[in-house]
Design an enzyme around this catalytic site. Structure first.
Site, PDB file in Angstrom:
ATOM      1  N   SER A   1      -6.098  -4.037  -1.679  1.00  0.00           N
ATOM      2  CA  SER A   1      -7.122  -4.009  -0.639  1.00  0.00           C
ATOM      3  C   SER A   1      -6.673  -4.839   0.556  1.00  0.00           C
ATOM      4  O   SER A   1      -6.303  -6.005   0.413  1.00  0.00           O
ATOM      5  CB  SER A   1      -8.430  -4.572  -1.194  1.00  0.00           C
ATOM      6  OG  SER A   1      -9.305  -4.974  -0.154  1.00  0.00           O
ATOM      7  N   GLY A   2      -6.721  -4.232   1.744  1.00  0.00           N
ATOM      8  CA  GLY A   2      -6.424  -4.998   2.949  1.00  0.00           C
ATOM      9  C   GLY A   2      -7.442  -6.095   3.176  1.00  0.00           C
ATOM     10  O   GLY A   2      -7.082  -7.223   3.526  1.00  0.00           O
ATOM     11  N   HIS A   3      -8.738  -5.777   2.998  1.00  0.00           N
ATOM     12  CA  HIS A   3      -9.776  -6.805   3.109  1.00  0.00           C
ATOM     13  C   HIS A   3      -9.445  -7.996   2.213  1.00  0.00           C
ATOM     14  O   HIS A   3      -9.513  -9.157   2.642  1.00  0.00           O
ATOM     15  CB  HIS A   3     -11.131  -6.237   2.678  1.00  0.00           C
ATOM     16  CG  HIS A   3     -12.009  -5.774   3.791  1.00  0.00           C
ATOM     17  ND1 HIS A   3     -11.771  -4.615   4.486  1.00  0.00           N
ATOM     18  CD2 HIS A   3     -13.153  -6.285   4.317  1.00  0.00           C
ATOM     19  CE1 HIS A   3     -12.725  -4.436   5.393  1.00  0.00           C
ATOM     20  NE2 HIS A   3     -13.574  -5.440   5.319  1.00  0.00           N
TER      21      HIS A   3
ATOM     22  N   LYS B   1       0.830  -1.214   0.000  1.00  0.00           N
ATOM     23  CA  LYS B   1       0.000   0.000   0.000  1.00  0.00           C
ATOM     24  C   LYS B   1       0.859   1.257   0.000  1.00  0.00           C
ATOM     25  O   LYS B   1       0.662   2.187  -0.804  1.00  0.00           O
ATOM     26  CB  LYS B   1      -0.907   0.018   1.238  1.00  0.00           C
ATOM     27  CG  LYS B   1      -2.190  -0.789   1.139  1.00  0.00           C
ATOM     28  CD  LYS B   1      -2.943  -0.725   2.456  1.00  0.00           C
ATOM     29  CE  LYS B   1      -4.256  -1.480   2.408  1.00  0.00           C
ATOM     30  NZ  LYS B   1      -5.262  -0.836   1.550  1.00  0.00           N
TER      31      LYS B   1
ATOM     32  N   ARG C   1      -7.433   6.453  -3.557  1.00  0.00           N
ATOM     33  CA  ARG C   1      -8.727   5.777  -3.456  1.00  0.00           C
ATOM     34  C   ARG C   1      -9.674   6.318  -4.528  1.00  0.00           C
ATOM     35  O   ARG C   1      -9.474   7.415  -5.057  1.00  0.00           O
ATOM     36  CB  ARG C   1      -9.328   6.028  -2.074  1.00  0.00           C
ATOM     37  CG  ARG C   1      -8.517   5.465  -0.915  1.00  0.00           C
ATOM     38  CD  ARG C   1      -8.916   4.065  -0.590  1.00  0.00           C
ATOM     39  NE  ARG C   1      -8.149   3.527   0.535  1.00  0.00           N
ATOM     40  CZ  ARG C   1      -8.439   2.392   1.149  1.00  0.00           C
ATOM     41  NH1 ARG C   1      -9.490   1.676   0.755  1.00  0.00           N
ATOM     42  NH2 ARG C   1      -7.697   1.948   2.148  1.00  0.00           N
TER      43      ARG C   1
ATOM     44  N   HIS D   1     -12.577   1.010  -2.875  1.00  0.00           N
ATOM     45  CA  HIS D   1     -11.520   0.318  -3.605  1.00  0.00           C
ATOM     46  C   HIS D   1     -11.819   0.233  -5.088  1.00  0.00           C
ATOM     47  O   HIS D   1     -12.975   0.185  -5.519  1.00  0.00           O
ATOM     48  CB  HIS D   1     -11.316  -1.102  -3.058  1.00  0.00           C
ATOM     49  CG  HIS D   1     -10.396  -1.158  -1.890  1.00  0.00           C
ATOM     50  ND1 HIS D   1      -9.046  -0.885  -1.991  1.00  0.00           N
ATOM     51  CD2 HIS D   1     -10.617  -1.437  -0.583  1.00  0.00           C
ATOM     52  CE1 HIS D   1      -8.486  -1.002  -0.802  1.00  0.00           C
ATOM     53  NE2 HIS D   1      -9.423  -1.329   0.079  1.00  0.00           N
TER      54      HIS D   1
ATOM     55  N   ARG E   1     -15.668  -4.391  -1.124  1.00  0.00           N
ATOM     56  CA  ARG E   1     -15.054  -3.066  -1.007  1.00  0.00           C
ATOM     57  C   ARG E   1     -15.291  -2.215  -2.254  1.00  0.00           C
ATOM     58  O   ARG E   1     -15.284  -0.986  -2.182  1.00  0.00           O
ATOM     59  CB  ARG E   1     -13.562  -3.205  -0.734  1.00  0.00           C
ATOM     60  CG  ARG E   1     -13.224  -4.132   0.414  1.00  0.00           C
ATOM     61  CD  ARG E   1     -13.933  -3.762   1.684  1.00  0.00           C
ATOM     62  NE  ARG E   1     -13.304  -2.641   2.350  1.00  0.00           N
ATOM     63  CZ  ARG E   1     -13.813  -2.036   3.414  1.00  0.00           C
ATOM     64  NH1 ARG E   1     -14.961  -2.428   3.922  1.00  0.00           N
ATOM     65  NH2 ARG E   1     -13.188  -1.021   3.975  1.00  0.00           N
TER      66      ARG E   1
END
Length: 609
Positions: free
Chosen positions: A402-404, A353, A360, A496, A490
């Site tokens: 994306s962290g998710h 990231k 974003r 995202h 997301r």
């Protein structure tokens, strides 16, 4: 401070029998601390640090348990015979009760993580965390001692052995490097992450013990140096992603980026906009997976653990949940694998990231500058500020990956590897049949809500006026489906881009035009059927050169596979990041508002990966 009244926590929607199992009970305590610390502004907030806390908890539980109940097909994470004292498993010294050893390991680890340190090198310890926050977290731990199945015997050799195990893990893995944002300033330019236009600053108390006193502005940049500086847990190599479209080796991928802008506007916009084509069910999917650091809810690693709890009980080896050592061993191994993979996923996703600093959609669409592509007034559905009266927000860290998607890729791939051959048989890159029923998200449980007034921590959320989120009960056919929906959720919130999750050609329907993907008659993006999806596409990268995964899902899968294939072994010391001073960037343009603390904790803010 005087006596403290516990924050009323809404009941969790799972069978009460789960916590009759002591492995699941201590997991539950870790998850309770997650939601409480995000409610009171305590330590270890935000996705990567909250994942790390659970990883440390379950490694301590794992080695305490398996030191007393030795497995035949794997070893403990620490070793009793190693010459490196930092990785040496303590001597049991007569410990023979796994239940008490696990209790000692869990309580000592959670106390070390969440209680105010007695000694701290920082000249202003705890400056960003109120006394009330520590008191509320202490109440959770005190209650756990009273509620632990089988009780807690602090004087037993087994309990003290568990404490010793936790001490070794805490010394080894409590690595706060990079958690502070001090010294970071956004890099200007097209495609670059910047302050959120709908929440450019937050106002925080000058004195955390006087929340109604003077406030100061604070710009949020969550853990910009964490991924490059902190210790990894169990990965055995470096992990990289391909460059995103528009940057470096992919600077000429304008068609891919432009189509991603179209998807962001159509699928992630605010509900009231005519340009938004997302269905009501897709809106529900976006909210279902959110867990964006909100009051009483916490972060995504908490939700993933809640799902794994249901999977673990659904597919337990023996019927006796409370007393079966077979089940205890099963759960101790499963949660260590899952939460270590989740921790390393957080480290590598944060490394990438902040390597790319990719903006974003809210910034990208508003600042596009091309009349036929962007919209300077566009708004997203946004990450929900659940149980507050605030508006939705854009997470205070870059988009790609994306962290998710990375967390979910790692967690659900680890689940798939663990149960492969037991629930069924499947290839590592194809759908499984790990189905679960009655899975309820606390974002959509018929209790939590969007408030009409500020949150009152002294009153049950059920007694606070607001719009209650509909209770939605879900069934999933596979962990492959869980992984996919978690990632694309997301996109539906507008936080995202599609490539933050995975390569477009891996999840969308191609058209005859290169890098342009199919839509339905309403203009909404059409996704592939989940059973047909394979995460195989690779892309180029400038440094290092080569072909690498695109997006968080394949990155998470890659991390989980490596950890599982190597049997949950520590990351070799020689490939850990070298100790270094936190980088300091010179500001460009306007001087940012100074960070509110210079401490070994990430900012205590509401956040989403």
């Amino acid at each position: 401070m005087g006596s403290v009244t516990p924050i009323p926590l809404p009941k969790i929607d799972e069978p009460e029998e789960y916590n009759t199992n002591y492995i699941l009970f201590w997991n539950h305590v870790g998850l309770e601390l997650n939601r409480v610390t995000h409610t009171v502004g305590g330590p270890l907030t935000g996705p990567p640090l909250s994942a790390r806390a659970l990883g440390m908890l379950h490694l301590a539980i794992h080695d305490a348990y398996f030191s007393i109940c030795p497995p035949t097909d794997f070893t403990t994470f620490l070793s009793p015979d190693t010459e490196n004292a930092a990785y040496r498993l303590p001597s049991p010294n007569g410990a023979n009760d796994a239940r008490q050893a696990v209790a000692g390991a869990a309580l000592k680890m959670l106390s070390s993580l969440y209680m105010k340190p007695v000694e701290q090198p920082n000249p202003n310890p705890g400056a960003n965390i109120s006394d009330n926050a520590y008191a509320q977290l202490g109440l959770v731990l005190d209650r756990s001692v009273l509620e632990a199945p089988g009780g807690v015997d602090r004087e037993s050799a087994s309990f003290m052995f568990g404490e010793d195990v936790a001490d070794v893990f805490f010394a080894l893995l409590n690595d706060p490097r990079g958690a502070s944002q001090e010294g970071y300033h956004p890099t200007p330019g097209r495609y670059k992450f910047d302050d959120e236009p709908t929440h450019p600053v937050v106002l925080i108390p000058v004195d955390p013990n006087n929340p109604n006193g003077p406030k100061m502005p604070f710009r949020q940049y969550h853990a910009p140096f964490y991924g490059k500086t902190t210790k990894r847990f169990a990965t055995q190599s470096e992990h990289f992603l391909a460059d995103p479209p528009g940057l470096r080796s992919n600077a000429d991928e304008t068609a891919e980026y432009d189509d991603a802008v179209r998807v962001a506007i159509a699928m992630g916009g605010a509900q009231a906009l005519n340009s938004t084509k997302r269905s009501p069910w897709q809106t529900a999917q976006g909210l279902y997976w959110a867990y964006d650091g909100s009051n009483l809810i916490g972060t995504p690693p908490r939700f993933y653990n809640q799902i794994v709890r249901r999977i673990a009980v659904t597919y337990k080896k023996e019927e006796d949940l409370a007393n079966s050592e077979v089940n205890n061993a099963d759960f101790a191994r499963l949660f260590a694998l899952v939460d270590v993979a989740c921790t390393d996923a957080g480290i590598f996703s944060w490394k990438e990231k902040w390597e790319f600093e990719f903006w974003r959609p809210l910034s990208g669409v508003r600042d596009d500058g091309r009349p036929d592509h962007g919209d300077p007034f566009w708004l997203t559905l946004g990450a929900p500020a659940t149980n507050t009266n605030d508006i939705p927000f854009k997470p205070p860290f870059p988009a790609y990956p994306s962290g998710h998607a990375t967390f979910g890729g790692a967690v659900f791939q680890m689940v798939r590897r663990y149960y492969n051959g037991r629930v069924g048989t499947w290839k590592d890159d194809e759908p499984d049949n790990i189905a679960i029923d009655m899975m309820i998200s606390e974002e959509l449980n018929g209790v939590n809500r969007d408030l009409r007034q500020p949150y009152d921590p002294t009153a049950p959320i059920e007694d606070q006026p607001g719009i209650v989120r509909t209770r939605i009960v879900r069934h999933f056919d596979s962990a492959w489906e869980l992984m996919f929906e978690n990632a694309i959720s997301r996109i539906f919130l507008g936080v995202h881009w599609r490539f933050d999750a995975a390569a477009a050609r891996d999840i969308l329907i191609p058209t005859t035009t290169k890098d342009v993907y199919a839509v339905d008659n309403n203009g909404a993006t059409v996704f592939q059927n989940v059973e047909d999806i394979r995460y195989t596409t690779r892309g180029t990268r400038e440094d290092p050169e080569g072909l690498f995964p695109i997006g968080g899902v394949p990155l998470g899968i890659e991390i989980a596979d490596e950890i599982f294939n190597n049997g949950l072994k520590p990351t070799p010391p020689e490939i850990q990041p070298m100790p270094q001073e936190t980088p300091v960037q010179k500001p460009v343009g306007q001087q940012p508002v100074k960070g509110m603390w210079e401490e070994e904790q990430a900012p205590v803010v509401k956040e989403a990966p």
